[in-house]
Design an enzyme around this catalytic site. Structure first.
Site, PDB file in Angstrom:
ATOM      1  N   TYR A 134      32.648  45.338  45.794  1.00 13.25           N
ATOM      2  CA  TYR A 134      32.249  44.773  47.077  1.00 13.25           C
ATOM      3  C   TYR A 134      30.870  45.313  47.438  1.00 13.25           C
ATOM      4  CZ  TYR A 134      32.695  43.743  52.150  1.00 13.25           C
ATOM      5  OH  TYR A 134      32.507  43.303  53.444  1.00 13.25           O
ATOM      6  N   LYS A 162      32.100  40.763  45.195  1.00 13.23           N
ATOM      7  CA  LYS A 162      31.947  40.098  46.482  1.00 13.23           C
ATOM      8  C   LYS A 162      30.534  40.407  46.952  1.00 13.23           C
ATOM      9  CE  LYS A 162      33.447  40.000  51.304  1.00 13.23           C
ATOM     10  NZ  LYS A 162      34.357  40.576  52.340  1.00 13.23           N
TER      11      LYS A 162
END
Length: 293
Positions: A134, A162
């Protein structure tokens, strides 16, 4: 082949008026989102207010979403925590509970060196569950650059990222530098991201408008820009809230407007001012009007 294609909703954590976790409502919301066509769910992320949950609450939130999904869609669990040891423990819990993968920030408590970031993900990879790194340099001290992600992609279980930098050029750079799948992380790149090659979207506003989110992403992914663009422009004022510090309050209010209330946010997050609520309501009303070209 992407491990996690499509629209994954970073699901909120519903609370009662007394700020207790409403697990029954969480189960209902999970089921509703699946019925509306989302491709996966992501509990215990920032939008899920993970940092305000006790360990027992957080574990039960994860277990509730996985039970509600019942194998119909994959569940990818947020593992954010201050130490690598805690992150690994949450990944193990997710794996044991039946999650399909985990979403993992780099170290969050200070600005780590590159070798510390790599060691962090090496430890997590040892759990044996697919990992979506992330990247959120807006809110945390580390930027997982495309060059660094290329190094992380060599780890056995790091399969995707992400991407929350807000720079759509990053999608191209990541795909050029590595074999990671890219899941766009900011809602206001929900059209540009898939056009650039993102195969997934970990989303916020689709907590309230899942059907519109799925339709938009699928059109953009298929290159149907003429169809996607009018819908995207209607949704864009709402999408901008996903990248604001008050995203949780804003999205929970959108859910209330959509007839899917999720209760208040836990302090330190406080209710929004009336002017902010009025602006969100206007943007929501504009977003749900019939799309015109």
């Amino acid at each position: 082949m992407a491990h996690f294609p499509g629209v994954y909703v970073a699901i909120v954590t519903p609370f009662t008026d007394q700020y207790e976790v409403d697990y029954q409502r969480l189960h209902e919301l999970s089921n509703w989102l699946i019925e509306k066509g989302v491709h996966g769910l992501v509990p215990a992320g920032s939008l899920g207010e993970y940092a305000t949950l006790t360990a027992a609450e957080r574990a039960k939130v994860v277990e509730t979403v996985i039970k509600a999904a019942a194998g119909r869609v994959p569940v990818v669990v947020g593992t954010g925590a201050p130490s690598t040891k805690q992150v690994v423990e949450w990944a193990r819990h997710a794996k044991e509970a039946g999650a399909a993968g985990v979403m993992a920030l780099p170290p969050v408590s200070y600005k780590p060196l590159e070798n510390e970031i790599i060691a962090h993900y090496e430890a997590l990879s040892g759990v044996g569950i697919p990992i979506i790194a992330y990247n959120n340099p807006r809110d945390y001290p580390t930027d997982l650059t495309p060059v660094l992600l290329a190094k992380l992609s060599k780890l056995e279980n790091v399969v995707g990222v992400k991407e929350f930098s807000g720079d759509v050029r990053r999608v191209h750079d990541i795909l050029r530098e590595s074999d990671l799948e890219v899941m766009i992380g900011v809602d206001d790149l929900a059209m540009e991201g898939p056009i650039a090659g993102a195969t997934g979207w970990i989303s916020g506003v689709p907590n309230a408008l899942p059907e519109q989110g799925v339709k938009l992403f699928e059109w953009a992914r298929a290159g149907k820009v003429d169809q996607a663009l009018p819908l995207y422009r209607q949704l864009l004022p709402l999408f901008h809230y996903d990248a604001s510090p008050q995203l949780v309050q804003a999205i929970k209010y959108m859910m209330e407007l959509a007839g899917q209330p999720a209760g208040p946010t836990r302090p330190p997050r406080l209710p929004l001012a009336q002017a902010d609520l009025a602006a969100i309501k206007q943007a929501y009303e504009d977003a749900v009007r019939p799309v015109t070209s």
